[in-house]
Scaffold this active site. Structure first.
Site, mmCIF file in Angstrom:
data_model
loop_
_atom_site.group_PDB
_atom_site.id
_atom_site.type_symbol
_atom_site.label_atom_id
_atom_site.label_comp_id
_atom_site.label_asym_id
_atom_site.label_seq_id
_atom_site.Cartn_x
_atom_site.Cartn_y
_atom_site.Cartn_z
ATOM 1 N N ARG A 39 0.824 -1.210 0.000
ATOM 2 C CA ARG A 39 0.000 0.000 0.000
ATOM 3 C C ARG A 39 0.862 1.264 0.000
ATOM 4 O O ARG A 39 0.471 2.284 -0.587
ATOM 5 C CB ARG A 39 -0.938 -0.001 1.202
ATOM 6 C CG ARG A 39 -2.148 -0.883 0.944
ATOM 7 C CD ARG A 39 -3.107 -0.855 2.092
ATOM 8 N NE ARG A 39 -4.403 -1.382 1.688
ATOM 9 C CZ ARG A 39 -5.262 -1.954 2.515
ATOM 10 N NH1 ARG A 39 -4.958 -2.068 3.793
ATOM 11 N NH2 ARG A 39 -6.408 -2.407 2.081
ATOM 12 N N LYS A 204 -15.119 -14.232 6.146
ATOM 13 C CA LYS A 204 -16.468 -13.935 6.649
ATOM 14 C C LYS A 204 -17.519 -13.919 5.558
ATOM 15 O O LYS A 204 -17.589 -13.011 4.745
ATOM 16 C CB LYS A 204 -16.467 -12.591 7.380
ATOM 17 C CG LYS A 204 -15.930 -12.699 8.784
ATOM 18 C CD LYS A 204 -16.294 -11.479 9.604
ATOM 19 C CE LYS A 204 -17.698 -11.580 10.191
ATOM 20 N NZ LYS A 204 -18.089 -10.335 10.885
ATOM 21 N N GLY A 354 -7.048 -6.588 0.776
ATOM 22 C CA GLY A 354 -5.749 -6.482 1.430
ATOM 23 C C GLY A 354 -5.054 -7.823 1.546
ATOM 24 O O GLY A 354 -3.878 -7.968 1.184
ATOM 25 N N GLY A 378 -12.749 -3.879 0.982
ATOM 26 C CA GLY A 378 -14.109 -3.435 1.286
ATOM 27 C C GLY A 378 -14.606 -2.428 0.262
ATOM 28 O O GLY A 378 -15.741 -2.510 -0.212
HETATM 29 P P1 ADP Z 1 -9.340 -9.850 1.823
HETATM 30 O O1 ADP Z 1 -8.562 -9.022 2.819
HETATM 31 O O2 ADP Z 1 -8.519 -10.215 0.626
HETATM 32 O O3 ADP Z 1 -10.650 -9.198 1.470
HETATM 33 P P2 ADP Z 1 -10.506 -11.480 3.917
HETATM 34 O O4 ADP Z 1 -10.061 -10.468 4.915
HETATM 35 O O5 ADP Z 1 -11.950 -11.633 3.667
HETATM 36 O O6 ADP Z 1 -9.709 -11.257 2.523
HETATM 37 O O7 ADP Z 1 -10.006 -12.930 4.402
HETATM 38 C C1 ADP Z 1 -8.660 -13.246 4.584
HETATM 39 C C2 ADP Z 1 -8.479 -14.283 5.662
HETATM 40 O O8 ADP Z 1 -9.283 -15.434 5.401
HETATM 41 C C3 ADP Z 1 -7.054 -14.783 5.710
HETATM 42 O O9 ADP Z 1 -6.467 -14.328 6.908
HETATM 43 C C4 ADP Z 1 -7.185 -16.309 5.676
HETATM 44 O O10 ADP Z 1 -6.350 -16.963 6.611
HETATM 45 C C5 ADP Z 1 -8.629 -16.522 6.033
HETATM 46 N N1 ADP Z 1 -9.146 -17.810 5.537
HETATM 47 C C6 ADP Z 1 -9.150 -18.269 4.288
HETATM 48 N N2 ADP Z 1 -9.637 -19.530 4.230
HETATM 49 C C7 ADP Z 1 -9.939 -19.881 5.502
HETATM 50 C C8 ADP Z 1 -10.476 -21.065 6.101
HETATM 51 N N3 ADP Z 1 -10.778 -22.142 5.391
HETATM 52 N N4 ADP Z 1 -10.661 -21.059 7.447
HETATM 53 C C9 ADP Z 1 -10.338 -19.961 8.180
HETATM 54 N N5 ADP Z 1 -9.841 -18.818 7.668
HETATM 55 C C10 ADP Z 1 -9.645 -18.771 6.344
#
Ligand code: ADP
Ligand code: MG
Length: 397
Positions: A39, A204, A354, A378
């Site tokens: 970033r 989530k 991120g 987001g």
């Molecule tokens: P981004 O920041 O790219 O939008 P998110 O914040 O939604 O992505 O999610 C990222 C997190 O999701 C990572 O820290 C990863 O470890 C977690 N994650 C991915 N798959 C799983 C899983 N099967 N169980 C628990 N956590 C998970």
């Protein structure tokens, strides 16, 4: 929307510019060191252009989620140091956000100099729901400069003082990063070349259900992996053991699956483990055989193949959210495989989020193989959902 290049063309030498940047980088929990400076690097083009034009740049940014009060753990000090290294200059850090020290240091800037204000979220007013409270902080921020430039794409979905209210107070324009992000998102939302495939993962499902709902009518395929796939798998009647599950969303997932027909594509195998740890034993099982006492932390190789095939003929791809817990070595393969398939797409490939962007870099993949890597998770999701983003609306005024 006015751009920073319009501002530069008009002449910005000797003028003070308040630049809202997105410098919200991940820090190592133990050492406090920056683990991914993506970033900061994404903020450089606008900063450098302003410096070269002779502007006196006052940078405002946030880091993490401090509780509206100064907290050394969330100080921007490491960011000021890294920013200075990358710019090849010293970037002083004000001791406060928009107080006495910030005013003094801003007044002392010479042409082409850069000052970083301390974490804007050290002021409770930054994120306040109360317009007057935010307005009072915005007044103090606006008083530091003659004009405002917003380049913090990752924060444009927030109606915060340094993103929204300050832009109402002084002439404003959009930085180069914001302009580039918008250009790409517009291509995704206006007649994308087909097939248009979206890949969603991350942790989530409740955060992303609204996006799925909004995207379903527009995409040809929606691939779901990561922690959020288990709520969908549960909706199909599978046991998911100790995997992430949002029980109150199962019904919504069931409805979405019914509406989507075969457009939602779910994993066919998962990598399971009894414990959330890098040393625990792992087994790969089909999705209908997840043991009750284990959790799925990655998608399996057959899923990578299936997702890869589905992505094979895509002409437009948006990917948000890792396929597994890529931070732990045994659960990286799914994210790596999908990241590679996305990068191989013949057309426009966009990575948003991120953690997804950090995963691309942490896994040593070639960033230039993607059409665009968005700094805002987001923000890009809300844009794709069709929501109004306050930080962009105020720039358009
Ligand atoms: P981004 O920041 O790219 O939008 P998110 O914040 O939604 O992505 O999610 C990222 C997190 O999701 C990572 O820290 C990863 O470890 C977690 N994650 C991915 N798959 C799983 C899983 N099967 N169980 C628990 N956590 C998970
Ligand atoms: Mg994230």
């Amino acid at each position: 929307m006015r751009s920073v290049d319009d501002l530069i063309a008009e002449g910005v030498s000797g003028r003070r510019v308040l630049l809202r940047a997105d410098l919200n980088v991940p820090l190592d929990k133990k050492t406090g060191a920056i683990t991914d400076d993506g970033r900061i690097r994404a903020s450089l083009p606008t900063l450098q252009a302003l410096r070269e034009a002779g502007a006196r740049v006052v940078v405002a940014a946030h880091l993490g989620r401090p509780k509206g009060t100064p907290d050394p753990q969330f100080s921007l000090a490491p960011v000021a140091a890294r920013l200075g290294e990358l710019l090849g200059t010293t970037v002083p850090l004000a001791a406060d956000v928009a107080g006495e020290d910030a005013r003094e240091k801003a007044a002392a800037l010479g042409d082409g100099d850069v000052l970083l204000l301390e974490n804007v979220r050290f002021e409770a007013a930054e994120t306040s729901k109360d317009d007057a409270e935010r307005g009072a902080l915005a007044d103090r921020l606006a008083a530091l400069a003659d004009v405002y430039v917003d380049d913090a794409f990752g924060a444009v979905h927030r109606a915060h003082a340094s993103v929204f209210d300050v832009a109402e107070r002084i002439p404003h324009s959009a930085g180069r990063l914001v302009a580039r992000e918008l250009e790409v998102l517009t291509r995704l939302t206006t007649e994308p070349e087909r097939p248009y495939v979206v890949v969603l993962g991350g942790s989530k499902v409740s955060d992303k259900l609204a996006v799925i709902e909004a995207l379903l009518p527009k995409v040809d395929r929606l691939l779901v992996g990561g922690g959020m796939c288990f709520t969908f798998l549960a909706a199909q009647g599978h046991g998911v053991g100790k995997s992430l599950l949002e029980v109150d969303q199962v019904e919504t997932c069931r409805r979405l699956l019914a509406e989507a027909g075969d457009r939602i594509v779910l994993p066919v195998d998962v990598v399971c483990t009894p414990e959330f740890s890098a040393d625990a034993p792992t087994t790969t099982v089909p999705v209908d055989a997840i043991p009750d006492d284990q959790m799925g932390l990655d998608v399996g190789p057959r899923t990578v193949e299936l997702f890869g095939t589905t992505l094979g003929d895509a002409r437009t791809v948006f990917w948000n959210g890792p396929m597994g817990v890529f931070e732990l070595a045994p659960f990286q393969a799914g994210t790596r495989g999908v990241a590679q398939a996305v990068s191989a797409v013949d057309g426009l490939s966009v990575v948003g989020g991120g953690d997804s962007a950090a995963a691309v870099r942490a896994l040593g993949l070639d960033e230039s193989a993607y059409g665009h890597i968005s700094t805002g998770g987001g923000a890009s999701l809300e844009y794709l959902e069709g929501r109004d983003l306050p930080g962009l609306a105020v720039l358009a005024d």
